[in-house]
Design an enzyme around this catalytic site. Structure first.
Site, PDB file in Angstrom:
ATOM      1  N   ASP A  48      -0.015   5.117   0.929  1.00 46.53           N
ATOM      2  CA  ASP A  48      -0.202   6.059   2.035  1.00 46.53           C
ATOM      3  C   ASP A  48      -0.252   5.306   3.362  1.00 46.53           C
ATOM      4  O   ASP A  48      -1.110   4.435   3.546  1.00 46.53           O
ATOM      5  CB  ASP A  48      -1.507   6.831   1.806  1.00 46.53           C
ATOM      6  CG  ASP A  48      -1.817   7.792   2.932  1.00 46.53           C
ATOM      7  OD1 ASP A  48      -0.875   8.243   3.608  1.00 46.53           O
ATOM      8  OD2 ASP A  48      -3.006   8.077   3.153  1.00 46.53           O
ATOM      9  N   ASP A  57       0.871  -1.159   0.000  1.00 46.17           N
ATOM     10  CA  ASP A  57       0.000   0.000   0.000  1.00 46.17           C
ATOM     11  C   ASP A  57       0.928   1.236   0.000  1.00 46.17           C
ATOM     12  O   ASP A  57       2.120   1.118   0.304  1.00 46.17           O
ATOM     13  CB  ASP A  57      -0.858  -0.060   1.266  1.00 46.17           C
ATOM     14  CG  ASP A  57      -1.673   1.177   1.460  1.00 46.17           C
ATOM     15  OD1 ASP A  57      -2.449   1.524   0.561  1.00 46.17           O
ATOM     16  OD2 ASP A  57      -1.534   1.808   2.531  1.00 46.17           O
TER      17      ASP A  57
HETATM   18  P1  B16 Z   1      -6.613  10.000  -4.099  1.00 41.10           P
HETATM   19  P2  B16 Z   1      -3.538   4.218  -0.067  1.00 41.10           P
HETATM   20  C1  B16 Z   1      -5.345   6.155  -0.118  1.00 41.10           C
HETATM   21  O1  B16 Z   1      -4.050   5.719  -0.337  1.00 41.10           O
HETATM   22  C2  B16 Z   1      -5.392   7.087   1.088  1.00 41.10           C
HETATM   23  O2  B16 Z   1      -5.067   6.380   2.277  1.00 41.10           O
HETATM   24  C3  B16 Z   1      -6.786   7.626   1.230  1.00 41.10           C
HETATM   25  O3  B16 Z   1      -6.862   8.522   2.324  1.00 41.10           O
HETATM   26  C4  B16 Z   1      -7.175   8.343  -0.061  1.00 41.10           C
HETATM   27  O4  B16 Z   1      -8.517   8.809   0.013  1.00 41.10           O
HETATM   28  C5  B16 Z   1      -7.044   7.363  -1.230  1.00 41.10           C
HETATM   29  O5  B16 Z   1      -5.716   6.879  -1.304  1.00 41.10           O
HETATM   30  C6  B16 Z   1      -7.404   7.999  -2.570  1.00 41.10           C
HETATM   31  O6  B16 Z   1      -6.450   8.959  -2.880  1.00 41.10           O
HETATM   32  O7  B16 Z   1      -7.626  11.019  -3.699  1.00 41.10           O
HETATM   33  O8  B16 Z   1      -5.210  10.544  -4.275  1.00 41.10           O
HETATM   34  O9  B16 Z   1      -7.068   9.225  -5.309  1.00 41.10           O
HETATM   35  O10 B16 Z   1      -3.456   4.089   1.417  1.00 41.10           O
HETATM   36  O11 B16 Z   1      -4.501   3.236  -0.702  1.00 41.10           O
HETATM   37  O12 B16 Z   1      -2.194   4.224  -0.734  1.00 41.10           O
HETATM   38 MG    MG Z   2      -2.795   3.151   3.333  1.00 44.39          MG
END
Ligand code: B16
Ligand code: MG
Length: 234
Positions: A12, A10
């Protein structure tokens, strides 16, 4: 030889901490639209797609689809402005070493992120070339907790699900990995990622060999029930 052939990360909360930027961007939108949104609320958004995040932020309130789209775009513009600041210094502690160790061990490396900005984040961190496959928020229509993204990444690497280990910091991501029939290493508190096969606070003090040894003592991963997410149209 280990039966494990690939690691899927993953983004974030595992590789870097963009959660703070997501929080500030949602907070700006919420303040402008007079919606109550706190740091505690933000914890519930961990790992969710942009659309599922907005649904949680709305707390049961409904708005027309065109407003949903406009708000998601506005939040994303606020978020993307922060991404210009990303550098290799923003890798979480131990991550650079862990990725290199995994490569040296002959494992394939994949990314499985809900983010539609994942490519730009990897670019800023300077690690795009380390990955054999990058699955982001455009790869599949069903986001985590559905297993689709991790299965897509495994397919791109030509590795079967039980030979994959997913590293996740979010409950939705752990659920997705288990539903995919993969091993999962949860990063964070037991209360959040305790359903994973192994849990660590972070990757900082974890050698790749420890993960492989610990998982080799477990039976092959069983496929858990699939939980659907809201459609995430690209
Ligand atoms: P975006 P991950 C996620 O990343 C984030 O944890 C989450 O908070 C966010 O809403 C999601 O990506 C979508 O991100 O708006 O940039 O498309 O943890 O799956 O890497
Ligand atoms: Mg994450």
């Amino acid at each position: 030889m280990s039966a494990i052939q690939a690691f899927i990360f993953d983004l974030d909360g595992v590789i870097t901490d963009t959660a703070e930027y997501h929080f500030r961007a949602w907070k700006q939108l919420a303040d402008e639209e007079n919606l109550l949104f706190t740091r505690e609320d933000n914890e519930q958004l961990r790992g969710l797609s942009r659309r599922d995040s907005l649904i949680v932020l709305l707390k049961g309130k409904t708005v027309p689809e065109e407003t949903m789209l406009a708000w998601m775009e506005r939040k994303n513009n606020y978020y993307r402005a922060f991404l210009h600041n990303l550098t290799p210094q923003d890798l979480l502690p131990g991550v650079g070493r862990f990725l290199q160790e995994a490569r040296s061990a002959g494992l394939r490396l994949g990314l499985g992120s809900a983010s539609k900005n994942a490519a730009e984040v990897l670019q800023g961190l300077g690690i795009r070339d380390l990955f054999d496959a990058v699955g982001d928020g455009y790869a599949v229509s069903k986001a985590k907790p559905a297993p689709d993204l991790f299965i897509w990444v495994a397919g791109r690497m030509d590795v079967l699900p039980p030979a994959c280990v997913v590293f996740e910091d979010a409950e939705a991501g752990v659920t997705a990995a288990l539903a995919a029939g993969m091993y999962c290493v949860g990063l964070g508190p037991q209360s959040r990622v305790g359903a994973a096969h192994l849990c660590h606070p972070s990757l900082e003090a974890v050698p790749v060999s420890n993960v492989l040894n610990a998982l080799s003592k477990l039976p092959p991963p069983a496929r858990h029930p699939v939980i659907d997410s809201a459609p995430n149209p690209s």
